[in-house]
Design an enzyme around this catalytic site. Structure first.
Site, PDB file in Angstrom:
ATOM      1  N   GLY A  34       0.844  -1.197   0.000  1.00 43.85           N
ATOM      2  CA  GLY A  34       0.000   0.000   0.000  1.00 43.85           C
ATOM      3  C   GLY A  34       0.875   1.241   0.000  1.00 43.85           C
ATOM      4  O   GLY A  34       2.093   1.170   0.220  1.00 43.85           O
ATOM      5  N   GLY A  39      -0.674   2.652   6.400  1.00 45.54           N
ATOM      6  CA  GLY A  39      -0.821   1.985   7.701  1.00 45.54           C
ATOM      7  C   GLY A  39      -0.164   0.617   7.808  1.00 45.54           C
ATOM      8  O   GLY A  39      -0.384  -0.105   8.777  1.00 45.54           O
ATOM      9  N   LYS A  40       0.661   0.253   6.848  1.00 45.13           N
ATOM     10  CA  LYS A  40       1.284  -1.082   6.835  1.00 45.13           C
ATOM     11  C   LYS A  40       2.077  -1.358   8.121  1.00 45.13           C
ATOM     12  O   LYS A  40       1.886  -2.383   8.775  1.00 45.13           O
ATOM     13  CB  LYS A  40       2.224  -1.225   5.619  1.00 45.13           C
ATOM     14  CG  LYS A  40       1.549  -0.987   4.287  1.00 45.13           C
ATOM     15  CD  LYS A  40       2.520  -1.052   3.125  1.00 45.13           C
ATOM     16  CE  LYS A  40       3.608  -0.007   3.123  1.00 45.13           C
ATOM     17  NZ  LYS A  40       3.138   1.385   3.006  1.00 45.13           N
ATOM     18  N   SER A 108       6.063  -1.845  -1.902  1.00 50.31           N
ATOM     19  CA  SER A 108       6.109  -2.807  -3.029  1.00 50.31           C
ATOM     20  C   SER A 108       5.082  -2.431  -4.091  1.00 50.31           C
ATOM     21  O   SER A 108       4.082  -3.138  -4.278  1.00 50.31           O
ATOM     22  CB  SER A 108       5.921  -4.246  -2.540  1.00 50.31           C
ATOM     23  OG  SER A 108       4.891  -4.399  -1.592  1.00 50.31           O
TER      24      SER A 108
HETATM   25  N1  LIG Z   1      -7.011   1.914  10.506  1.00 49.62           N
HETATM   26  C1  LIG Z   1      -5.736   2.317  10.530  1.00 49.62           C
HETATM   27  N2  LIG Z   1      -4.743   1.409  10.345  1.00 49.62           N
HETATM   28  C2  LIG Z   1      -3.462   1.805  10.331  1.00 49.62           C
HETATM   29  N3  LIG Z   1      -3.023   3.069  10.497  1.00 49.62           N
HETATM   30  C3  LIG Z   1      -3.968   4.021  10.696  1.00 49.62           C
HETATM   31  C4  LIG Z   1      -5.355   3.686  10.705  1.00 49.62           C
HETATM   32  N4  LIG Z   1      -6.031   4.812  10.881  1.00 49.62           N
HETATM   33  C5  LIG Z   1      -5.131   5.798  11.005  1.00 49.62           C
HETATM   34  N5  LIG Z   1      -3.876   5.341  10.886  1.00 49.62           N
HETATM   35  C6  LIG Z   1      -2.635   6.144  10.968  1.00 49.62           C
HETATM   36  O1  LIG Z   1      -2.007   6.156   9.688  1.00 49.62           O
HETATM   37  C7  LIG Z   1      -0.589   6.249   9.818  1.00 49.62           C
HETATM   38  C8  LIG Z   1       0.053   5.094   9.052  1.00 49.62           C
HETATM   39  O2  LIG Z   1       1.469   5.208   9.080  1.00 49.62           O
HETATM   40  P1  LIG Z   1       2.448   3.992   8.824  1.00 49.62           P
HETATM   41  O3  LIG Z   1       3.821   4.439   9.166  1.00 49.62           O
HETATM   42  O4  LIG Z   1       1.927   2.761   9.488  1.00 49.62           O
HETATM   43  O5  LIG Z   1       2.305   3.807   7.242  1.00 49.62           O
HETATM   44  P2  LIG Z   1       3.135   2.842   6.261  1.00 49.62           P
HETATM   45  O6  LIG Z   1       2.117   2.267   5.337  1.00 49.62           O
HETATM   46  O7  LIG Z   1       3.976   1.894   7.034  1.00 49.62           O
HETATM   47  O8  LIG Z   1       4.033   3.869   5.455  1.00 49.62           O
HETATM   48  P3  LIG Z   1       5.521   3.690   4.803  1.00 49.62           P
HETATM   49  O9  LIG Z   1       5.331   2.930   3.530  1.00 49.62           O
HETATM   50  O10 LIG Z   1       5.982   5.072   4.577  1.00 49.62           O
HETATM   51  O11 LIG Z   1       6.385   2.960   5.796  1.00 49.62           O
HETATM   52  C9  LIG Z   1      -0.278   6.212  11.304  1.00 49.62           C
HETATM   53  O12 LIG Z   1      -0.087   7.540  11.760  1.00 49.62           O
HETATM   54  C10 LIG Z   1      -1.557   5.591  11.893  1.00 49.62           C
HETATM   55  O13 LIG Z   1      -1.770   6.001  13.238  1.00 49.62           O
HETATM   56 MG   LIG Z   2       6.054   1.605   7.140  1.00 51.09          MG
END
Ligand SMILES: Nc1ncnc2c1ncn2[C@@H]1O[C@H](COP(=O)(O)OP(=O)(O)OP(=O)(O)O)[C@@H](O)[C@H]1O
Ligand SMILES: [Mg+2]
Length: 199
Positions: A34, A39-40, A108
């Site tokens: 994603g 949110g991963k 990815s």
């Molecule tokens: N239902 C949800 N599930 C996951 N995260 C959520 C949700 N609702 C809100 N958020 C918020 O969205 C953000 C997601 O950030 P996160 O670092 O997990 O993204 P990521 O997909 O890992 O990004 P990256 O690819 O940059 O590492 C966080 O601040 C989290 O608190």
């Molecule tokens: Mg991440």
């Protein structure tokens, strides 16, 4: 990469099945894909904690962490992103042999790279979780401040801004983080995993 044909695998005395039986669950890879900020990592780490507390063998492979070590030499150019995914897939495959539930949290963005991951890990051990959230919401969250920098042209090849994101065509699970609370997403992912790894 096919490997050296002159090197044969040594067959150990402890099989994957032996290990899985001892730990009481199967191993597999749950691949979170994603946009950045979808949110991963948040979901994968929360799920890891819950499964760990239930005494399961579980480990998160996180994009940010592997790029400090295993893949520190790789850029975000397309060929380097593919190599990043290839290396992670090979390591996750070893962890599966060691009976670990692997949660791989990587943007990815390319269908072909995720297909490669599936081929390396094996169809039976690979589940794709699409963590989806509109770009505008991810950009508003801007957890790392990188969207702003990408819009200003300070970061090149940024997924969603200056590099493509190809959504999964047939994911095993979809998590819509703009519509669900974190707790709802974590519970859904955890239940999905438990159902797939039960012996
Ligand atoms: N239902 C949800 N599930 C996951 N995260 C959520 C949700 N609702 C809100 N958020 C918020 O969205 C953000 C997601 O950030 P996160 O670092 O997990 O993204 P990521 O997909 O890992 O990004 P990256 O690819 O940059 O590492 C966080 O601040 C989290 O608190
Ligand atoms: Mg991440």
């Amino acid at each position: 990469m096919s490997g050296n044909k002159n090197i044969q695998k040594f067959r150990g005395e402890v099989s994957r099945e032996d290990r899985e039986n001892i730990h009481g669950h199967r191993a597999a890879v749950f691949w979170f894909t994603g946009l950045s900020g979808s949110g991963k990592s948040t979901i994968a780490h929360a799920v890891e904690k819950e499964l760990f507390d239930d005494l399961m063998r579980v480990y998160v492979f996180d994009g940010d962490n592997v790029r400090h070590g295993l893949c520190a030499d790789l850029s975000f150019a397309p060929t380097a992103r593919t190599e990043n995914i290839r290396r992670i897939s090979e390591v996750a495959k070893l962890f599966v042999e060691n009976s670990t539930v692997c949660l791989c949290a990587f943007i990815s963005p390319l269908l072909s790279d995720r297909q490669m991951a599936r081929e390396i890990i094996g169809d039976n051990d690979f589940y794709e979780i699409f963590v989806t959230c509109p770009l505008e919401v991810c950009e508003e969250r801007d957890v790392k401040g990188f969207y702003k920098m990408a819009r200003e042209g300070k970061i090149k090849n940024y997924t969603g801004i200056s590099a493509p994101y190809e959504a999964p065509e047939n994911p095993d699970l979809i998590v819509e983080t703009d519509k669900e609370t974190l707790e709802e997403s974590v519970t859904r992912v955890k239940e999905f995993i438990l159902q797939k790894v039960k012996i």
